[in-house]
Structure formats: structure tokens, C-alpha cells
Scaffold this active site. Sequence first.
Site, mmCIF file in Angstrom:
data_model
loop_
_atom_site.group_PDB
_atom_site.id
_atom_site.type_symbol
_atom_site.label_atom_id
_atom_site.label_comp_id
_atom_site.label_asym_id
_atom_site.label_seq_id
_atom_site.Cartn_x
_atom_site.Cartn_y
_atom_site.Cartn_z
ATOM 1 N N GLN A 100 1.143 -1.458 -0.052
ATOM 2 C CA GLN A 100 0.087 0.286 0.145
ATOM 3 C C GLN A 100 0.962 1.198 0.360
ATOM 4 O O GLN A 100 0.732 2.880 0.371
ATOM 5 C CB GLN A 100 -0.776 -0.127 1.522
ATOM 6 N N HIS A 118 -1.458 1.018 -4.426
ATOM 7 C CA HIS A 118 -1.956 2.450 -4.086
ATOM 8 C C HIS A 118 -0.881 3.615 -5.003
ATOM 9 O O HIS A 118 -0.791 4.925 -4.883
ATOM 10 C CB HIS A 118 -1.943 2.757 -2.478
HETATM 11 P P1 NAD Z 1 -1.363 3.471 8.433
HETATM 12 O O1 NAD Z 1 -0.392 4.677 9.080
HETATM 13 O O2 NAD Z 1 -2.899 3.288 8.590
HETATM 14 O O3 NAD Z 1 -1.123 1.926 9.574
HETATM 15 C C1 NAD Z 1 0.692 2.334 9.964
HETATM 16 C C2 NAD Z 1 0.746 0.993 11.393
HETATM 17 O O4 NAD Z 1 1.903 0.336 11.033
HETATM 18 C C3 NAD Z 1 0.084 0.409 12.261
HETATM 19 O O5 NAD Z 1 -0.839 -0.027 12.038
HETATM 20 C C4 NAD Z 1 1.540 0.815 13.072
HETATM 21 O O6 NAD Z 1 0.751 -0.092 14.267
HETATM 22 C C5 NAD Z 1 2.497 0.395 12.848
HETATM 23 N N1 NAD Z 1 3.837 0.594 12.826
HETATM 24 C C6 NAD Z 1 4.074 1.550 12.715
HETATM 25 N N2 NAD Z 1 5.629 1.403 13.788
HETATM 26 C C7 NAD Z 1 5.495 0.235 12.969
HETATM 27 C C8 NAD Z 1 6.805 -0.778 12.812
HETATM 28 N N3 NAD Z 1 8.226 -0.349 13.315
HETATM 29 N N4 NAD Z 1 6.872 -1.932 12.279
HETATM 30 C C9 NAD Z 1 5.253 -3.018 12.066
HETATM 31 N N5 NAD Z 1 4.285 -2.200 12.041
HETATM 32 C C10 NAD Z 1 4.252 -0.638 12.667
HETATM 33 O O7 NAD Z 1 -0.764 3.229 6.963
HETATM 34 P P2 NAD Z 1 -1.180 2.175 6.198
HETATM 35 O O8 NAD Z 1 -2.373 0.619 6.862
HETATM 36 O O9 NAD Z 1 -0.411 1.344 5.194
HETATM 37 O O10 NAD Z 1 -2.632 2.919 5.894
HETATM 38 C C11 NAD Z 1 -2.029 4.519 4.984
HETATM 39 C C12 NAD Z 1 -2.052 4.518 3.722
HETATM 40 O O11 NAD Z 1 -1.362 5.612 3.308
HETATM 41 C C13 NAD Z 1 -1.787 3.767 3.047
HETATM 42 O O12 NAD Z 1 -2.832 3.159 2.005
HETATM 43 C C14 NAD Z 1 -0.469 4.044 2.101
HETATM 44 O O13 NAD Z 1 -1.186 4.181 0.851
HETATM 45 C C15 NAD Z 1 -0.483 5.522 2.252
HETATM 46 N N6 NAD Z 1 0.626 5.984 3.041
HETATM 47 C C16 NAD Z 1 2.246 5.607 2.168
HETATM 48 C C17 NAD Z 1 3.727 6.300 3.265
HETATM 49 C C18 NAD Z 1 4.104 5.243 2.935
HETATM 50 O O14 NAD Z 1 4.100 4.620 1.236
HETATM 51 N N7 NAD Z 1 5.644 5.088 3.483
HETATM 52 C C19 NAD Z 1 3.311 7.032 4.193
HETATM 53 C C20 NAD Z 1 2.104 6.734 4.835
HETATM 54 C C21 NAD Z 1 1.013 6.342 4.094
#
Ligand code: NAD
Length: 245
Positions: A100, A118
Site C-alpha cells: 500500500q 496505491h
Molecule cells: P497506517 O498509517 O494506517 O498504519 C501504520 C501501521 O504501522 C500501524 O498499525 C502501526 O502500528 C504500524 N507500525 C508502526 N511502526 C511499525 C514498525 N516499526 N513495524 C511494523 N509496524 C509498524 O498505514 P497503512 O495501513 O499503510 O494505511 C495508510 C495509507 O497511507 C496507505 O494506503 C498508504 O498508501 C499511505 N501511506 C503510505 C506511506 C508510505 O508510502 N511510506 C506513508 C504513509 C501513508
Amino acid sequence: MEFSERLLERLKVAYTVGVLTGAGISAASGVPTFRGKDGLWNKYRPEELANFEAFQTNPKLVWEWYDWRRKLIQQVKPNLAHYALVDMERIFPEFAIITQNVDNLHQRAGNQHVIELHGNILRSKCSRCGKPYLQEFDVKQGIPTCPDCGGLIRPDVVWFGETLPENNLHQAQEFAMASEVFFAIGTSAVVEPAASLPYIAKGNGAYVVEINPEDTPLSDAADEHLKGPADQILPALVIELEKIR
Ligand code: NAD
Ligand code: ZN
């Protein structure tokens, strides 16, 4: 770190392994998650910016946010969790990451089979005719427009309320169905349709393993919840895998 016999027995013989990843896998690289405490930018919540209506009303604001995120992502590096998944791709004959994330970090780490649900923040596309653009735009000079049709160019990511790229979603569902072990890593497991993939896998016989320091709606349904950061758990798992495979 100890892993259960049940998990290791499954992994010892597994041919097809699928992994769903979310923002949490990139947290240790310094990319903020949406639902964490750092999920705000200039007082705006991601939900207020990551949608087409916001882009129509204020494309400059939305582009500035993406520009900020893109620069941040270009400055960070994949972390130990990303690299552990590169090792796992080598270990299992059939392996796919369904992500995602839009940050391109799985590809930068070296994974070959990555299904993007995404989009990708490094790409752009025309908001009218859909033409893809791979170059970077200096949005301080103004909102880029499509030379072909005059439409506004936008980031090539899926916004709230938009449908996912159909082909990629289909591939992801097929892979989830085929998986013998399926991991859900660093995702809050609430954004559909990605949130359904672990259930599709489980319904087709997969052993489902969640890796997340927090509980999520998936935690009870998963066969195991490995509660902790992915950048610690995955490298430890790879060490075990190298003993048994
Ligand atoms: P989210 O932000 O909803 O959830 C993040 C999850 O990661 C939480 O449940 C948290 O407890 C967990 N987490 C935090 N640190 C962690 C670690 N070190 N190891 C394992 N887990 C950990 O993210 P989502 O479910 O991906 O949904 C958010 C949407 O936002 C997605 O659709 C995505 O496309 C987008 N998004 C992407 C990025 C990226 O590309 N890096 C960043 C932010 C949001
Ligand atoms: Zn166009």
C-alpha cells in the site's frame, strides 16, 4: 527471538509466500505513517489532502504536500525490514510483496516482484487523459499541465475515494489465494480493499501472520500476531529461515 514451531513448520515447506505491507514497514526509515502521531503536515490531516476534491479546490496545496513527502522519501533509505524481504524473495520460489506504500522503498531495497496497490509517489499522471509522466516537476513554478490535453498533472497515487488499479488488485487477490503463508506487515488493516487480502489468503488455507507493534482489527483473525517492529522481527525470522531452508 523465538518463533513458534507451527510457523517454522509452515515456512520450512512453503512454496508460495505473500506479504502485504503498509506504512509501518517504512516507519524505521523515517517516513511518517498516516495514523501515527506524526501524521500531520501544516495542520492538515492526510485525509484532507489525499483526495481529488482537495486537488480540484487547491491543487497548489496538494502538490506542495506531495512535494514535501517526495523529497523526504528521496532522502531516506530502505531499512532492515525491507532488506529482510529481499532475502525472503530469494528463499521462497514464489514470493510477492503487495504494498500500500507509495515510497518505492521495496524496489530500492531490491525486491523484484512488487505489486503496487496505491501507486508511486515518484510518478505523476494527467488528471484528465491519464498520460503517465516520469519526470519531476518543480511545483513552485506552478501546477504542471499536460501538453497533450491541457489537464492538470497530479501525483500517480490512489486517493481516498478512488478505485485501485484493477489489474494490480486482481494480481494481489490471486496471489493471496495462492499463498501458503501470508504476512500482513505494518498496516493498520482498515483501508479496503487491501484490508481484505489477509482474509482472502486465510479463506484459501494460508497461515496468516501479522507483524505490528499495535493491535489491529486483523489481530484476532490472524493465526499469529508477532507484536513488535518489523525491522527487528523480520531480520530475526530470516536467520531462522536460513537454518531450515
Ligand atoms: P497506517 O498509517 O494506517 O498504519 C501504520 C501501521 O504501522 C500501524 O498499525 C502501526 O502500528 C504500524 N507500525 C508502526 N511502526 C511499525 C514498525 N516499526 N513495524 C511494523 N509496524 C509498524 O498505514 P497503512 O495501513 O499503510 O494505511 C495508510 C495509507 O497511507 C496507505 O494506503 C498508504 O498508501 C499511505 N501511506 C503510505 C506511506 C508510505 O508510502 N511510506 C506513508 C504513509 C501513508
Ligand atoms: Zn492529458
